[in-house]
Design a protein around this motif. Structure first.
Motif, short mmCIF file in Angstrom:
data_model
loop_
_atom_site.label_atom_id
_atom_site.label_comp_id
_atom_site.label_asym_id
_atom_site.label_seq_id
_atom_site.Cartn_x
_atom_site.Cartn_y
_atom_site.Cartn_z
N LEU A 192 0.83 -1.21 0.00
CA LEU A 192 0.00 0.00 0.00
C LEU A 192 0.86 1.26 0.00
N LEU A 193 1.95 1.22 0.81
CA LEU A 193 2.82 2.37 0.87
C LEU A 193 3.50 2.63 -0.48
N VAL A 194 3.87 1.55 -1.18
CA VAL A 194 4.51 1.72 -2.48
C VAL A 194 3.57 2.43 -3.45
N ILE A 195 2.29 1.99 -3.44
CA ILE A 195 1.33 2.61 -4.36
C ILE A 195 1.16 4.10 -4.01
N THR A 196 1.03 4.38 -2.70
CA THR A 196 0.87 5.77 -2.28
C THR A 196 2.09 6.60 -2.69
N ALA A 197 3.26 6.05 -2.41
CA ALA A 197 4.49 6.80 -2.71
C ALA A 197 4.63 7.06 -4.21
N THR A 198 4.25 6.05 -5.02
CA THR A 198 4.33 6.24 -6.46
C THR A 198 3.47 7.42 -6.90
N LEU A 199 2.21 7.41 -6.39
CA LEU A 199 1.30 8.49 -6.76
C LEU A 199 1.86 9.84 -6.31
N LEU A 200 2.34 9.87 -5.05
CA LEU A 200 2.86 11.13 -4.53
C LEU A 200 4.05 11.61 -5.34
N ALA A 237 6.69 20.63 -32.52
CA ALA A 237 5.91 19.40 -32.63
C ALA A 237 6.69 18.24 -32.04
N GLN A 238 8.01 18.26 -32.25
CA GLN A 238 8.86 17.19 -31.73
C GLN A 238 8.86 17.19 -30.21
N ALA A 239 8.79 18.38 -29.61
CA ALA A 239 8.79 18.46 -28.14
C ALA A 239 7.57 17.73 -27.58
N VAL A 240 6.43 17.85 -28.27
CA VAL A 240 5.22 17.18 -27.80
C VAL A 240 5.44 15.67 -27.80
N THR A 241 6.01 15.16 -28.88
CA THR A 241 6.28 13.73 -28.98
C THR A 241 7.26 13.28 -27.89
N ILE A 242 8.33 14.04 -27.72
CA ILE A 242 9.37 13.65 -26.76
C ILE A 242 8.81 13.71 -25.34
N ASP A 243 8.01 14.73 -25.05
CA ASP A 243 7.47 14.84 -23.70
C ASP A 243 6.52 13.70 -23.36
N TRP A 244 5.88 13.14 -24.38
CA TRP A 244 5.02 11.98 -24.13
C TRP A 244 5.86 10.84 -23.56
N LEU A 245 7.03 10.63 -24.15
CA LEU A 245 7.91 9.56 -23.66
C LEU A 245 8.46 9.91 -22.27
N PHE A 246 8.81 11.19 -22.09
CA PHE A 246 9.27 11.64 -20.77
C PHE A 246 8.24 11.27 -19.71
N ASN A 247 6.98 11.61 -20.00
CA ASN A 247 5.93 11.38 -19.02
C ASN A 247 5.80 9.90 -18.68
N LEU A 248 5.83 9.06 -19.71
CA LEU A 248 5.73 7.62 -19.49
C LEU A 248 6.89 7.14 -18.61
N GLU A 249 8.08 7.65 -18.89
CA GLU A 249 9.24 7.23 -18.10
C GLU A 249 9.12 7.70 -16.66
N ILE A 250 8.58 8.91 -16.48
CA ILE A 250 8.47 9.42 -15.11
C ILE A 250 7.50 8.56 -14.30
N ILE A 251 6.44 8.07 -14.96
CA ILE A 251 5.51 7.18 -14.25
C ILE A 251 6.24 5.92 -13.79
N VAL A 252 6.93 5.27 -14.73
CA VAL A 252 7.60 4.02 -14.39
C VAL A 252 8.70 4.25 -13.35
N LEU A 253 9.44 5.35 -13.51
CA LEU A 253 10.54 5.61 -12.58
C LEU A 253 10.01 5.97 -11.19
N SER A 254 8.88 6.68 -11.12
CA SER A 254 8.28 6.95 -9.81
C SER A 254 7.95 5.64 -9.11
#
Lengths: 622, 336
Positions: free
Chosen positions: B9-17, B34-51
């Motif tokens: 439970l703590l891991v899930i909470t910490a990830t969200l936080l 336009a390229q920045a939009v594409t690149i930021d999409w990948l950034f965002n996905l990585e930040i989710i996984v890394l969190s």
């Protein structure tokens, strides 16, 4: 006075200075003959702003002469010369007694280990001081007190001094520990061991001399064509790194031979302490990859000295070729820097958790996994370099692959902590911080590995933050842990715990703040290696915070040195098995006697069976 | 078991936080291409996984430090757990799958960033120590000191370096590309947001690397056309009016200022003050009197006549045209 000049180190340095001058004069003499007798058109002396008195070729040849003279002066080649002349030498050379023994060519691996460590700490202090100078410059936008050339030189020297310091630090740890951990009386080749250490000293002198010879403004990467145009200091940098490479290669060779041939009876591969595994992996990289950085720097030296256009497009050369050669060493090198540190983490965790290292075999093999994959990823430093574009995709795959063996280590460490009985004296605190900081460094790696995101991050402060996290987590924190942990083994006294904890609680938060802020400004577009930044970017406050954090780190390291000096004389005596370790070196009293174990030890169990009733790892004596 | 539930439970909470926290802080600059939009999409996905991965390690670590601390007076060892092969295989294979998935996504993302528009506007970018110049071959415009770009049209930057390696970097465009001597490198950008940005060199290139910047202006199509026309008429005027010291000074500021002073002090190169009519000592011992021919030759073949105490192979060939060279000479003449 006479006694002072008879110290090996002092004699070596005097020889180095004199013979550098003789070598340079020798080249100048040859040039004079060419000019006066054969009508060549060339300069004999150089007085412009980059050079000092002698011309560049004279300085370079002088530098080579100086290194050889140092090795003769310090006495690191004495025995070999005597053997070549057919003379006898004692089978067990004696060091000079007391502290003087540490300033001469000892063949005792423990003395050499300490020599390495102290030299490493000295270079770390110099490199750190340089960092403080330019960190202070960066506190505000606009140039305060450094001119851009000096800034670039200090920044470049900070990089290379820290790298050499780390190489010497891991060599120190490996030299001191590996023979003890495998139960050997010494390294396989004690005289070569001494040679490997001492050659690093003139190398460091050469690197520092570049400061006085015009500096160099290329960073430690030394990319041509910039490095072809840089001032004379560039050559001293190239030569210094080239010579330091010898230290790495020969040290690694010696260590591999020791681990392969000199293990105690009963110590099969999977009964070796985990640090020995990482030392092996590291040494295999050092032995096989260091040549490439030496070669790439040598090619630029020749381009400067002899006009060979290896990297000059006008002469058919290619600047990008250099980057391939350079990174083929310099990427694996970062695993050289961190693997021993990760080994120390794995080595100490079970002691302080009182539980076996979770998944010992997996952790052992993961070091080799990292070393192997590490050889296949170098071009991820070159995603924006203009190399063939299709190469970027395979290097993205291989780079991300490093995450797998690294992940195994992290999961195993956490599983080791789980359900343990955790004690937290100073060494354990540094281990825990090491894990956390290396995690930050590890997790900020993948965004640099995927090509498109790296196009934004490359050459920004994000990389600077990421790299400092990996170095602090993988080297600095475990290295301090190792010093706090093994100091009693070397001296019979322990370091002061209060000062140790103060060191820890100042350094850790300050460093985390520093590295996180580096990454923050990097993500927002702050380029790396710049002497000044645009006030309009709004980074002034961030840089003020980073500078304060840097000073706190410096203060904590100062406290560490004070602790070292006080404790070596007045520290609490600790001659027994202070940490209740199962490791062989703690089964005999501290400080360790001259030829290590009085009788050969025998390995009869597994290294980390804490909590297993009646289990034994080492039998000392009959 | 209880421990695992709490930690889970703590891991899930910490990830969200962690993820939400990073979002609140705001990590990246404005998206201006336009390229920045594409690149930021990948950034965002990585930040989710890394969190998630960050929480997955730090939560059980901190939890252990609190819950599995040694109790006061307890000197015994902990439970003897050697490992668990199934667990080891799990945390080898799952990361392996994630890694391969990200490599695949990364390759797709890179492909998207490099998507070619055949209608792209060609712009030639030249980098040198320490400045930039831009040319628009379609419109016959050369050596401009600002990069004007029309919004919503892909630009193909063809880049070359006159001396050492430089790197083209506009943070709001999210991309960089090195400029390498001896080859032409390319970068495609589609600006989507009008505004003023700063181009800066991202590859250490010597003394004034930090100051190697140039303005980038993204404007509407109409404004771009108007700007082009204005520049064209300026160029036409210049070719009619003969050499001009004012334009020479502008060229000086763009190309020459980093190394040549006007006040008599020597920098990386000799000063321009009093160049005409003075005696010049060369590297090879010869002397000459500074005149137009000498200046012209020094601009076109910098290594032919190197002044004493200065280094050859430092000054690049900037590729100035005849009129520009005359402008520069005209400017130098005013510096007596």
């Amino acid at each position: 006075m006479k006694k002072f000049f008879s110290l090996g180190l002092v004699k070596g340095l005097v020889y180095q200075i004199i013979w550098t001058a003789i070598g340079a004069a020798f080249v100048t003499l040859i040039r004079w003959i060419l000019v006066s007798r054969f009508g060549f058109e060339m300069k004999l002396f150089a007085f412009d702003r980059n050079n000092v008195f002698f011309t560049e070729p004279a300085w370079v040849v002088g530098g080579v002469f100086g290194v050889i003279a140092f090795m003769v002066g310090v006495g690191a080649v004495n025995d070999w010369v005597k053997w070549a002349l057919g003379l006898e030498t004692p089978a067990h050379p004696q060091d000079e007694p007391g502290w003087r023994g540490y300033f001469g060519p000892s063949v005792d691996h423990k003395v050499i280990g300490i020599q390495y460590t102290l030299t490493s700490l000295l270079l770390m202090s110099i490199g750190g001081a340089f960092a403080l100078v330019f960190r202070t410059e960066l506190t505000r936008s606009g140039l305060q007190f450094l001119d851009p050339n000096l800034y670039n030189t200090l920044m470049s020297l900070h990089g290379i001094l820290m790298i050499v310091s780390i190489l010497l630090g891991i060599a120190g740890a490996m030299n001191y520990l590996v023979p003890l951990l495998v139960g050997a009386p010494d390294m396989a080749f004690p005289r070569l061991n001494s040679f490997s250490f001492w050659i690093a000293v003139p190398a460091a002198v050469l690197l520092l001399s570049s400061l006085a010879l015009g500096g160099f403004d290329t960073g430690w990467t030394g990319y041509p064509p910039l490095s072809v145009r840089a001032p004379l200091g560039m050559q001293m940098f190239f030569l210094g790194v080239f010579v330091a490479g010898w230290s790495s290669i020969l040290g690694a060779l010696n260590l591999i031979a020791t681990v392969l041939r000199m293990r105690a009876r009963g110590m099969t591969a999977f009964r070796m302490p985990i640090f020995v595994w990482t030392a092996m992996a590291t040494s295999l990289i050092s032995l096989t990859a260091t040549q490439l950085i030496g070669l790439s720097f040598q090619l630029v030296m020749f381009e400067r000295l002899l006009g060979m256009g290896f990297f000059n497009p006008a002469q058919g050369g290619n600047p990008i070729l250099f980057q391939h050669l350079f990174w083929f060493y310099s990427h694996p090198a970062v695993y050289v820097f961190v693997l021993p540190g990760l080994g120390i983490i794995s080595e100490l965790l079970p002691v302080f958790v009182r539980k076996p290292l979770f998944g010992y075999k997996w952790v052992a093999m993961s070091s080799f996994g990292i070393a192997l994959v590490g050889f296949l990823v170098w071009a991820h430093h070159m995603f924006a370099s203009g190399m063939n574009e299709y190469l970027r995709v395979p290097f993205m795959y291989s780079t991300l692959l490093v995450a797998v063996p690294t992940g195994v280590k992290f999961f195993s460490w956490v599983a080791t902590l789980w359900q343990g009985k955790i004690r937290t004296p100073t060494p354990m605190l540094f281990i825990l911080a090491g894990i956390f900081v290396f995690l930050l460094g590890g997790l900020t790696g993948p965004p640099n590995a995927t090509v498109s995101t790296d196009l934004h991050l490359h050459d920004t402060y994000f990389i600077v933050g990421h790299f400092h996290d990996t170095m602090f987590g993988g080297y600095i924190f475990p290295f301090f842990a190792a010093i706090y942990y093994w100091f009693p083994k070397a001296t019979g006294r322990r370091l002061n715990e209060t000062l140790g904890k103060l060191h820890f609680w100042l350094m850790t938060p300050a460093f985390i703040v520093l590295s996180l802020w580096m990454m923050r400004v990097g993500l927002l577009g702050m380029r790396r290696r710049i002497a000044d930044y645009d006030a309009a970017m709004g980074f002034d406050l961030s840089h003020l915070i980073m500078t304060i954090a840097a000073y706190v780190i410096a203060l904590s390291v100062l406290i560490f040195f004070v602790n070292l000096i006080i404790s070596i004389r007045k520290g609490r005596e600790a001659t027994g098995n202070l940490w209740q370790s199962r490791s062989p070196e703690w089964q005999v009293p501290s400080p360790m006697p001259a030829h290590n174990y009085p009788e050969p030890i025998e390995i009869v169990g597994r290294p980390y069976d804490y909590g297993l009733e009646g289990s034994v790892y080492v039998k000392v004596g009959k | 078991m209880r421990h695992f539930v709490i930690v889970g439970l703590l891991v899930i909470t910490a990830t969200l936080l962690a993820y939400l926290g990073l979002g609140v802080v705001g990590l990246l600059p404005e998206q201006a291409s336009a390229q920045a939009v594409t690149i930021d999409w990948l950034f965002n996905l990585e930040i989710i996984v890394l969190s998630f991965l960050f929480s997955l390690i730090t939560v059980p670590l901190l939890y252990s430090l609190v819950v599995f601390r040694k109790r006061e007076g307890d000197e015994t060892d902990a439970v003897h757990i050697e490992g668990n092969t199934r667990l080891e295989i799990t945390w080898t294979v799952i990361p392996l799958v994630i890694v391969i998935a990200f490599s695949y996504l990364g390759a797709l993302n890179l492909g998207e960033v490099r998507r070619v528009d055949p209608q792209a506007l060609d712009v030639k970018v030249v980098g040198f120590q320490w400045g930039w110049s831009f040319s628009y071959p379609e419109y016959g415009l050369k050596s401009l000191s600002e990069l004007y770009l029309p919004v919503n049209r892909q630009v193909l930057l063809k880049m070359e370096s006159r001396d050492v390696i430089h790197s083209f970097y506009v943070p709001e465009f999210r991309m960089k590309q090195d400029l390498v001597p001896g080859q032409i490198t390319e970068l495609r950008v589609t600006p989507v947001e009008p505004g003023w940005y700063t181009l800066a060199c991202a590859e250490l290139c010597g003394q004034d690397h930090a100051a190697m910047r140039a303005p980038v202006v993204v404007v509407s199509r109409e404004e771009f056309e108007a700007w082009i026309e204005q520049k064209q008429s300026e160029a036409a005027e210049a070719s009619l009016s003969g050499p001009s010291a004012d334009r020479g000074e502008e060229i000086y500021r763009q190309y020459c200022k980093a190394c040549h002073s006007l006040d008599g002090s020597n920098g990386t190169g000799p000063t321009w003050r009093g160049l005409i009519g003075e005696k010049v000592r060369l590297d090879n011992g010869a002397t000459l009197i500074g005149d137009e021919a000498y200046i012209r030759r020094s601009i076109m073949e910098p290594n032919a006549q190197v002044v004493e105490d200065f280094n050859p192979n430092v000054m690049p060939v900037f590729g100035l045209d005849e009129l520009q060279i005359e402008d520069v000479i005209e400017f130098i003449k005013t510096l007596q």
